[in-house]
Write a protein that holds these residues in place. Structure first.
Motif, PDB file in Angstrom:
ATOM      1  N   MET A  83       0.839  -1.189   0.000  1.00 56.54           N
ATOM      2  CA  MET A  83       0.000   0.000   0.000  1.00 56.54           C
ATOM      3  C   MET A  83       0.877   1.244   0.000  1.00 56.54           C
ATOM      4  O   MET A  83       1.968   1.253   0.559  1.00 56.54           O
ATOM      5  N   GLU A  84       0.378   2.291  -0.615  1.00 63.72           N
ATOM      6  CA  GLU A  84       1.124   3.546  -0.656  1.00 63.72           C
ATOM      7  C   GLU A  84       1.135   4.187   0.739  1.00 63.72           C
ATOM      8  O   GLU A  84       0.198   4.015   1.527  1.00 63.72           O
ATOM      9  N   GLU A  85       2.187   4.946   1.002  1.00 68.46           N
ATOM     10  CA  GLU A  85       2.328   5.559   2.318  1.00 68.46           C
ATOM     11  C   GLU A  85       1.145   6.478   2.645  1.00 68.46           C
ATOM     12  O   GLU A  85       0.624   6.456   3.767  1.00 68.46           O
ATOM     13  N   LYS A  86       0.715   7.251   1.673  1.00 72.47           N
ATOM     14  CA  LYS A  86      -0.401   8.166   1.913  1.00 72.47           C
ATOM     15  C   LYS A  86      -1.649   7.402   2.339  1.00 72.47           C
ATOM     16  O   LYS A  86      -2.372   7.822   3.259  1.00 72.47           O
ATOM     17  N   GLU A  87      -1.904   6.289   1.686  1.00 73.09           N
ATOM     18  CA  GLU A  87      -3.089   5.483   2.020  1.00 73.09           C
ATOM     19  C   GLU A  87      -2.991   4.922   3.429  1.00 73.09           C
ATOM     20  O   GLU A  87      -3.980   4.930   4.183  1.00 73.09           O
ATOM     21  N   ILE A  88      -1.813   4.434   3.798  1.00 70.06           N
ATOM     22  CA  ILE A  88      -1.607   3.890   5.140  1.00 70.06           C
ATOM     23  C   ILE A  88      -1.835   4.963   6.200  1.00 70.06           C
ATOM     24  O   ILE A  88      -2.525   4.753   7.201  1.00 70.06           O
ATOM     25  N   ARG A  89      -1.260   6.117   5.963  1.00 67.85           N
ATOM     26  CA  ARG A  89      -1.382   7.200   6.951  1.00 67.85           C
ATOM     27  C   ARG A  89      -2.831   7.679   7.083  1.00 67.85           C
ATOM     28  O   ARG A  89      -3.302   7.941   8.188  1.00 67.85           O
ATOM     29  N   GLU A  90      -3.523   7.767   5.976  1.00 69.99           N
ATOM     30  CA  GLU A  90      -4.920   8.208   6.028  1.00 69.99           C
ATOM     31  C   GLU A  90      -5.812   7.151   6.667  1.00 69.99           C
ATOM     32  O   GLU A  90      -6.704   7.469   7.457  1.00 69.99           O
ATOM     33  N   THR A  91      -5.568   5.898   6.340  1.00 66.61           N
ATOM     34  CA  THR A  91      -6.384   4.808   6.872  1.00 66.61           C
ATOM     35  C   THR A  91      -6.274   4.703   8.386  1.00 66.61           C
ATOM     36  O   THR A  91      -7.276   4.487   9.085  1.00 66.61           O
ATOM     37  N   PHE A  92      -5.054   4.863   8.897  1.00 68.56           N
ATOM     38  CA  PHE A  92      -4.825   4.641  10.324  1.00 68.56           C
ATOM     39  C   PHE A  92      -4.523   5.924  11.102  1.00 68.56           C
ATOM     40  O   PHE A  92      -4.140   5.862  12.268  1.00 68.56           O
ATOM     41  N   SER A  93      -4.689   7.064  10.448  1.00 73.87           N
ATOM     42  CA  SER A  93      -4.487   8.369  11.113  1.00 73.87           C
ATOM     43  C   SER A  93      -3.108   8.464  11.769  1.00 73.87           C
ATOM     44  O   SER A  93      -2.983   8.785  12.961  1.00 73.87           O
ATOM     45  N   ILE A  94      -2.087   8.149  10.997  1.00 77.77           N
ATOM     46  CA  ILE A  94      -0.709   8.232  11.481  1.00 77.77           C
ATOM     47  C   ILE A  94      -0.048   9.460  10.867  1.00 77.77           C
ATOM     48  O   ILE A  94       0.094   9.550   9.647  1.00 77.77           O
ATOM     49  N   LYS A 107       6.718  -0.892   6.545  1.00 76.73           N
ATOM     50  CA  LYS A 107       7.521  -0.281   5.483  1.00 76.73           C
ATOM     51  C   LYS A 107       7.820   1.192   5.719  1.00 76.73           C
ATOM     52  O   LYS A 107       8.919   1.671   5.426  1.00 76.73           O
ATOM     53  N   TYR A 108       6.870   1.920   6.265  1.00 74.53           N
ATOM     54  CA  TYR A 108       7.033   3.370   6.401  1.00 74.53           C
ATOM     55  C   TYR A 108       7.437   3.800   7.812  1.00 74.53           C
ATOM     56  O   TYR A 108       7.501   4.998   8.100  1.00 74.53           O
ATOM     57  N   ALA A 109       7.731   2.835   8.682  1.00 71.97           N
ATOM     58  CA  ALA A 109       8.160   3.157  10.042  1.00 71.97           C
ATOM     59  C   ALA A 109       9.573   3.731  10.044  1.00 71.97           C
ATOM     60  O   ALA A 109      10.412   3.365   9.208  1.00 71.97           O
ATOM     61  N   ALA A 110       9.831   4.604  11.002  1.00 73.13           N
ATOM     62  CA  ALA A 110      11.184   5.149  11.164  1.00 73.13           C
ATOM     63  C   ALA A 110      12.095   4.116  11.820  1.00 73.13           C
ATOM     64  O   ALA A 110      13.288   4.036  11.518  1.00 73.13           O
ATOM     65  N   VAL A 111      11.529   3.310  12.710  1.00 66.40           N
ATOM     66  CA  VAL A 111      12.310   2.310  13.437  1.00 66.40           C
ATOM     67  C   VAL A 111      11.357   1.302  14.077  1.00 66.40           C
ATOM     68  O   VAL A 111      10.213   1.634  14.402  1.00 66.40           O
ATOM     69  N   VAL A 112      11.827   0.075  14.239  1.00 70.55           N
ATOM     70  CA  VAL A 112      11.066  -0.960  14.946  1.00 70.55           C
ATOM     71  C   VAL A 112      11.870  -1.351  16.190  1.00 70.55           C
ATOM     72  O   VAL A 112      12.898  -2.018  16.092  1.00 70.55           O
ATOM     73  N   PRO A 113      11.435  -0.900  17.378  1.00 69.88           N
ATOM     74  CA  PRO A 113      12.110  -1.302  18.615  1.00 69.88           C
ATOM     75  C   PRO A 113      11.512  -2.603  19.135  1.00 69.88           C
ATOM     76  O   PRO A 113      10.307  -2.704  19.316  1.00 69.88           O
TER      77      PRO A 113
END
Length: 200
Positions: free
Chosen positions: A1-12, A89-95
């Motif tokens: 999925m495109e980053e824009k779609e992910i952010r809009e879908t989950f309000s990130i 995919k679009y995360a800055a980091v996975v702790p």
């Protein structure tokens, strides 16, 4: 999925850390909350994205309230596989903070597969897997921290965020080695062990 779609879908909005797991005592989410509190002012846009419910553990909920972090946390539920990997995919980091696992954490494997920086707790099973891939703690390219040290965790998160490109390049050799392992390799090892026992 495109980053824009992910952010809009989950309000990130803004940069985000992603740790998809249930909130259980051994997952050590309390440590992650403490580390987030250490860097929240340094990265005013940073969010923490979780798939578990912090209210499942009173200690985690208490810390979020104490540090006033609810507006910086995004809770996701019932992700499809495509959505899950897209959020990675679009995360800055996975702790990855859990105190123990039966093997190399799925979250770490998934993040490596999606080419996202990981910051990893240093426990025996992790060291064992790193060595089995021909690396050491010092040259694997991954920031490892003690499971009780939230300051070091915060430092690792900062390092990954501020130097994402270089960080990914450093962890790539280990990622390639780890992810090349297959069930065929595992079966071969089991076969060799059983064969050696038969010969004896």
């Amino acid at each position: 999925m495109e980053e824009k779609e992910i952010r809009e879908t989950f309000s990130i909005e803004g940069r985000y850390m992603f740790y998809p797991t249930q909130v259980r005592p051994y997952k050590n989410i309390s440590l992650l909350i403490k580390a987030f509190n250490e860097i929240k002012n340094k990265y005013s846009d940073l969010k923490l994205v979780l798939t578990g419910n912090p209210k499942d553990m009173p200690e985690v909920e208490r810390l979020i309230n104490k540090y006033d972090l609810w507006d910086r946390i995004v809770l996701l539920k019932n992700l499809s596989e495509t959505e899950l990997y897209s959020v990675y995919k679009y995360a800055a980091v996975v702790p990855v903070t859990s105190k123990f696992e039966g093997g190399f954490s799925w979250q770490a494997c998934e993040a490596l597969f999606m080419e996202v920086p990981i910051v990893f707790r240093c426990i025996d099973v992790v060291e064992e897997r790193i060595k089995s891939c021909g690396f050491t703690k010092e040259n694997c390219g991954i920031y490892l921290f003690d499971v009780n040290d939230y300051i070091k965790l915060a430092e690792g998160i900062s390092l990954a965020i501020e130097n994402k490109k270089d960080y990914l390049e450093r962890q790539q050799k280990f990622a390639k080695s780890l992810l090349s392992w297959s069930w065929k390799d595992a079966a071969k090892e089991y076969y060799n062990i059983l064969f050696e026992k038969t010969e004896k």
